[in-house]
Write an enzyme that holds these catalytic residues in place. Structure first.
Site, PDB file in Angstrom:
ATOM      1  N   GLU A  70       0.822  -1.213   0.000  1.00  0.00           N
ATOM      2  CA  GLU A  70       0.000   0.000   0.000  1.00  0.00           C
ATOM      3  C   GLU A  70       0.856   1.264   0.000  1.00  0.00           C
ATOM      4  OE1 GLU A  70      -2.768   0.477   3.299  1.00  0.00           O
ATOM      5  OE2 GLU A  70      -3.591   2.258   2.341  1.00  0.00           O
ATOM      6  N   ASP A  90      -0.718  -5.013   3.123  1.00  0.00           N
ATOM      7  CA  ASP A  90      -1.263  -3.819   3.771  1.00  0.00           C
ATOM      8  C   ASP A  90      -0.691  -3.815   5.185  1.00  0.00           C
ATOM      9  OD1 ASP A  90      -2.596  -1.721   4.864  1.00  0.00           O
ATOM     10  OD2 ASP A  90      -4.555  -2.254   4.049  1.00  0.00           O
ATOM     11  N   ILE A  92      -0.940  -1.758   7.720  1.00  0.00           N
ATOM     12  CA  ILE A  92      -1.974  -1.506   8.740  1.00  0.00           C
ATOM     13  C   ILE A  92      -3.296  -1.367   8.003  1.00  0.00           C
ATOM     14  CG2 ILE A  92      -2.836  -0.015  10.567  1.00  0.00           C
ATOM     15  CD1 ILE A  92      -0.065   0.897  11.184  1.00  0.00           C
ATOM     16  N   ASP A  93      -4.109  -2.390   8.025  1.00  0.00           N
ATOM     17  CA  ASP A  93      -5.449  -2.260   7.438  1.00  0.00           C
ATOM     18  C   ASP A  93      -6.372  -1.831   8.574  1.00  0.00           C
ATOM     19  OD1 ASP A  93      -7.277  -2.416   5.236  1.00  0.00           O
ATOM     20  OD2 ASP A  93      -8.205  -4.044   6.352  1.00  0.00           O
ATOM     21  N   THR A  95      -6.134   1.912   9.186  1.00  0.00           N
ATOM     22  CA  THR A  95      -5.267   3.007   9.651  1.00  0.00           C
ATOM     23  C   THR A  95      -6.070   4.039  10.453  1.00  0.00           C
ATOM     24  OG1 THR A  95      -3.815   2.684   7.759  1.00  0.00           O
ATOM     25  CG2 THR A  95      -3.652   4.805   8.871  1.00  0.00           C
ATOM     26  N   ASP A 220      -6.062  -4.404   0.634  1.00  0.00           N
ATOM     27  CA  ASP A 220      -7.029  -4.557   1.742  1.00  0.00           C
ATOM     28  C   ASP A 220      -7.655  -5.957   1.731  1.00  0.00           C
ATOM     29  OD1 ASP A 220      -6.875  -1.753   2.423  1.00  0.00           O
ATOM     30  OD2 ASP A 220      -8.293  -1.308   0.805  1.00  0.00           O
TER      31      ASP A 220
HETATM   32  C1  IPD Z   1      -9.141   0.827   4.548  1.00  0.00           C
HETATM   33  C2  IPD Z   1      -9.932  -0.053   5.479  1.00  0.00           C
HETATM   34  C3  IPD Z   1     -11.378   0.400   5.524  1.00  0.00           C
HETATM   35  C4  IPD Z   1     -11.999   0.425   4.155  1.00  0.00           C
HETATM   36  C5  IPD Z   1     -11.179   1.240   3.188  1.00  0.00           C
HETATM   37  C6  IPD Z   1      -9.743   0.742   3.170  1.00  0.00           C
HETATM   38  P1  IPD Z   1      -6.527   1.195   5.131  1.00  0.00           P
HETATM   39  O1  IPD Z   1      -7.796   0.384   4.464  1.00  0.00           O
HETATM   40  O2  IPD Z   1      -9.864  -1.388   5.056  1.00  0.00           O
HETATM   41  O3  IPD Z   1     -12.147  -0.464   6.307  1.00  0.00           O
HETATM   42  O4  IPD Z   1     -13.273   0.999   4.249  1.00  0.00           O
HETATM   43  O5  IPD Z   1     -11.768   1.090   1.906  1.00  0.00           O
HETATM   44  O6  IPD Z   1      -8.986   1.515   2.267  1.00  0.00           O
HETATM   45  O7  IPD Z   1      -6.439   2.512   4.441  1.00  0.00           O
HETATM   46  O8  IPD Z   1      -6.813   1.341   6.583  1.00  0.00           O
HETATM   47  O9  IPD Z   1      -5.376   0.298   4.826  1.00  0.00           O
END
Ligand code: IPD
Length: 287
Positions: A70, A90, A92-93, A95, A220
């Site tokens: 990412e 990813d 930190i999924d 963030t 993600d």
């Molecule tokens: C996000 C999370 C979130 C989702 C977003 C993602 P990130 O990833 O998974 O739940 O709604 O579409 O982009 O930015 O925290 O790696």
């Protein structure tokens, strides 16, 4: 002979554990927050540090493998998926959860060969839950095998979804209109963990019947997608066709019947693909 990709799975678990420790430690100190595509698309130094930690560690053991991460893509690296063995990361999924100490934060690591997910690891680091899956070998959480819910009635289901970070007026309208229709089916409830990877693990665990979102990225969902299919669930596009992991649209469910009923409620739109040329990459949601 060792089982295929077991070495990859073992490495992914070990490095996810290390990464999770860094994330937990970072929660005890000030988190320096920056933004990416918009004022609500957040990134922290910990995202970048954890992605580097994972990539360095994997490179030492598997020097020929490729990466899509990412934060590397945000820094301008291409998001090209080839047939070569590729780690999709990813760091930190969730963030936004991390920034606000909302307790669902995951390290997500998918491993693909010939564009097929062979290994998925999602470490929900504040819950200390290690979800692992290997294609054809099942999905597990802390050693316990996962199985999707056997619910067949959408009216007795919980559906997970997210608003993501897109605030374009047309897209927001469609997201709300779809949500209203899902809520009013009616379903038992609607939930969202704030992490796509954890939402997919909730489907795999049988806690929610389905999860859909438009606006996710391949990093993600790559690992969590395998968790769902290995737990007996199904994946598709939000309009009902085959899932295209670069399309930024996903629907996961415990069975095809539930998935198709959700498809019927969704007003879809088409975000900029993850594999769009870099100059277009940050121009979200063209008409
Ligand atoms: C996000 C999370 C979130 C989702 C977003 C993602 P990130 O990833 O998974 O739940 O709604 O579409 O982009 O930015 O925290 O790696």
């Amino acid at each position: 002979m060792a089982e295929q990709w077991q070495d990859v799975l073992d490495h992914a678990v070990a490095v996810a554990q290390k990464a999770g420790k860094v994330v937990r430690e970072a929660l005890q100190s000030d988190r320096k927050v920056s933004t990416k595509s918009s004022s609500i698309d957040l990134v922290t130094q910990t995202d970048q540090k954890v992605e580097q930690l994972i990539i360095q560690s994997v490179k030492e053991t598997f020097p020929a493998h490729r990466f899509i991460g990412e934060e590397s893509v945000a820094a301008g690296e291409p998001c090209d998926l080839t047939d070569e063995p590729t780690w999709i990361i990813d760091p930190i999924d969730g963030t936004t959860n991390f920034v606000h100490t909302f307790p669902f934060v995951a390290v997500s690591i998918g491993f693909l060969v010939n564009k097929q997910v062979e290994v998925g690891v999602v470490y929900s680091c504040l819950e200390d839950k290690m979800f692992v899956a290997r294609r054809g070998k099942g999905a597990f959480c802390n050693g316990k095998q996962l199985r999707v819910s056997d619910q067949k009635d959408i009216h007795c289901s919980i559906v997970a979804t997210e608003f993501g970070s897109n605030r374009d007026g047309g897209a927001v309208e469609k997201i709300f209109s779809s949500l209203r229709k899902v809520v009013c089916l009616p379903v038992h409830g609607v939930r969202g963990a704030g992490s796509a990877a954890i939402n997919l693990c909730l489907v795999a665990s049988g806690c929610v019947e389905a999860y859909y979102e438009i606006g996710v990225h391949v990093w993600d969902v790559a690992a969590g997608a395998l968790m769902v299919t290995e737990a007996g669930g199904v994946l598709m596009d939000v309009e009902g066709g085959a899932l295209d992991m670069m399309s930024r649209r996903i629907l996961a469910a415990n069975n095809r019947h539930i998935a198709e009923q959700i498809v019927g409620q969704i007003q879809a739109f088409t975000p900029q693909r993850d594999d769009a040329p870099p100059q277009q990459h940050r121009r979200f949601y063209p008409k």
